[in-house]
Design an enzyme around this catalytic site. Structure first.
Site, PDB file in Angstrom:
ATOM      1  N   ASP A  67      -2.561  -4.345 -17.031  1.00  0.00           N
ATOM      2  CA  ASP A  67      -3.009  -4.523 -15.651  1.00  0.00           C
ATOM      3  C   ASP A  67      -3.198  -3.191 -14.926  1.00  0.00           C
ATOM      4  OD1 ASP A  67      -0.293  -3.934 -15.608  1.00  0.00           O
ATOM      5  OD2 ASP A  67       0.307  -5.919 -14.956  1.00  0.00           O
ATOM      6  N   ASN A 137      10.045 -13.288 -11.310  1.00  0.00           N
ATOM      7  CA  ASN A 137       9.548 -14.656 -11.160  1.00  0.00           C
ATOM      8  C   ASN A 137       8.900 -15.166 -12.452  1.00  0.00           C
ATOM      9  OD1 ASN A 137       7.199 -13.205 -11.250  1.00  0.00           O
ATOM     10  ND2 ASN A 137       6.536 -13.668  -9.166  1.00  0.00           N
ATOM     11  N   GLU A 144       0.961 -14.225 -11.906  1.00  0.00           N
ATOM     12  CA  GLU A 144       2.019 -14.755 -11.060  1.00  0.00           C
ATOM     13  C   GLU A 144       2.200 -16.254 -11.312  1.00  0.00           C
ATOM     14  OE1 GLU A 144       3.778 -12.645  -9.786  1.00  0.00           O
ATOM     15  OE2 GLU A 144       2.890 -11.396  -8.230  1.00  0.00           O
TER      16      GLU A 144
HETATM   17  C1  GLP Z   1       5.017  -5.223 -12.926  1.00  0.00           C
HETATM   18  C2  GLP Z   1       4.093  -5.262 -14.127  1.00  0.00           C
HETATM   19  C3  GLP Z   1       4.656  -6.111 -15.250  1.00  0.00           C
HETATM   20  C4  GLP Z   1       6.121  -5.773 -15.486  1.00  0.00           C
HETATM   21  C5  GLP Z   1       6.902  -6.048 -14.225  1.00  0.00           C
HETATM   22  C6  GLP Z   1       8.393  -5.818 -14.356  1.00  0.00           C
HETATM   23  O1  GLP Z   1       4.846  -6.279 -12.056  1.00  0.00           O
HETATM   24  N1  GLP Z   1       2.803  -5.754 -13.788  1.00  0.00           N
HETATM   25  O2  GLP Z   1       3.883  -5.897 -16.423  1.00  0.00           O
HETATM   26  O3  GLP Z   1       6.628  -6.535 -16.551  1.00  0.00           O
HETATM   27  O4  GLP Z   1       6.388  -5.166 -13.230  1.00  0.00           O
HETATM   28  O5  GLP Z   1       8.673  -4.472 -14.223  1.00  0.00           O
HETATM   29  P1  GLP Z   1      10.095  -3.806 -14.430  1.00  0.00           P
HETATM   30  O6  GLP Z   1      10.200  -3.545 -15.880  1.00  0.00           O
HETATM   31  O7  GLP Z   1      10.022  -2.545 -13.613  1.00  0.00           O
HETATM   32  O8  GLP Z   1      11.112  -4.759 -13.920  1.00  0.00           O
END
Ligand code: GLP
Length: 259
Positions: A67, A137, A144
């Site tokens: 993304d 979530n 989402e």
């Molecule tokens: C973002 C990314 C996800 C990732 C998530 C959790 O929203 N788009 O790909 O898995 O964060 O991130 P973290 O590893 O910092 O908790």
């Protein structure tokens, strides 16, 4: 789904990195699906260490990130393109022109950009190994809750909980985008193999819903139950809400003996 629980996040990262090394040893021109967020950083550090030791090369690899924020350019410090260069690409021998992101600087041409991204993945004959983190979530990429479970790359509006969780990474005065372009859940599910990493108590509920909950768009990661080749690497904290840990442990021990 193979669920492996480790004592700490360093061991999670070591196992994740060794899965990439095994793939690249067998197929040096593999197509890798990569993720951002804090969780994969340790895995990337392990990969850099293995590259420095001469254990692995990325020179023939292609990468596709999950993304990117809408409106951010590659030079923007908050962009995922910048993150990946800082955390991995600048420290290994990947050819930067072989790294790809679902970039959408102007939201107006999002459809075109999304189709282009899907076409690029198809041109490379799909992703061999897709790395995933997980949102609180249950989101994967930026899919989402309520995302279509068969969605393709497209624009997504971020939820309040995701914006709040990720606001820690934006400094005062920096504008936090509220939309992102993300691989769809269908795009992720097309990967030949999937590796989900999660660490920390704050991920325990999302992990439980993913592995032991019903398959539902309310927890997008739960769709992974339908994929034939998924490995989930957890530390003991993120695994703390799971009910069947004894069984996962037994399976992991038996798989180890068989390999
Ligand atoms: C973002 C990314 C996800 C990732 C998530 C959790 O929203 N788009 O790909 O898995 O964060 O991130 P973290 O590893 O910092 O908790």
């Amino acid at each position: 789904m193979e669920v492996i629980i480790f004592e700490n996040e360093s061991l999670v990262a070591k196992r994740a990195a060794s899965m990439f090394v095994d793939l690249l040893t067998a197929k040096p021109s593999a197509v890798l699906g990569l993720a951002t967020g804090s969780t994969p950083i340790k895995t990337y550090q392990e990969l850099i260490a293995k590259f420095n030791d001469g254990e692995v090369s990325f020179k023939d690899v292609s990468t596709f990130n999950l993304d990117e924020y809408v409106g951010l350019k590659s030079k923007d410090k908050q962009s995922y393109q910048y993150f990946m260069r800082e955390q991995l690409f600048d420290s290994i021998d990947v050819q930067i022109e072989n790294t790809h992101f679902p970039v959408c600087v102007d939201a107006k041409n999002n459809q075109e950009m999304a189709e282009d991204y899907e076409a690029k993945i198809a041109e490379k004959k799909g992703i061999d190994l897709q790395l995933l983190g997980i949102g609180h979530n249950g989101h994967i990429g930026f899919n989402e809750p309520s995302s279509s479970l068969s969605s393709r790359t497209r624009l997504k509006t971020l939820t309040h909980s995701t914006l709040k969780a990720n606001s820690r990474l934006f400094k005062e005065g920096e504008v936090q985008p509220t939309m992102a372009m993300t691989m769809g859940i269908g795009t992720i599910m097309d990967a030949k193999e999937i590796l989900l990493v999660a660490t920390g108590k704050d991920k325990a509920q999302a992990v439980r819903d993913t592995i032991e909950g019903a398959v539902s768009a309310s927890c997008p990661a739960s769709i992974l139950q339908m994929h034939p080749s998924v490995t989930v690497l957890l530390d003991k904290h993120s695994a703390s809400n799971l009910e069947n840990t004894e069984y996962y442990q037994r399976v992991a021990d038996q798989v180890k003996q068989l390999r």
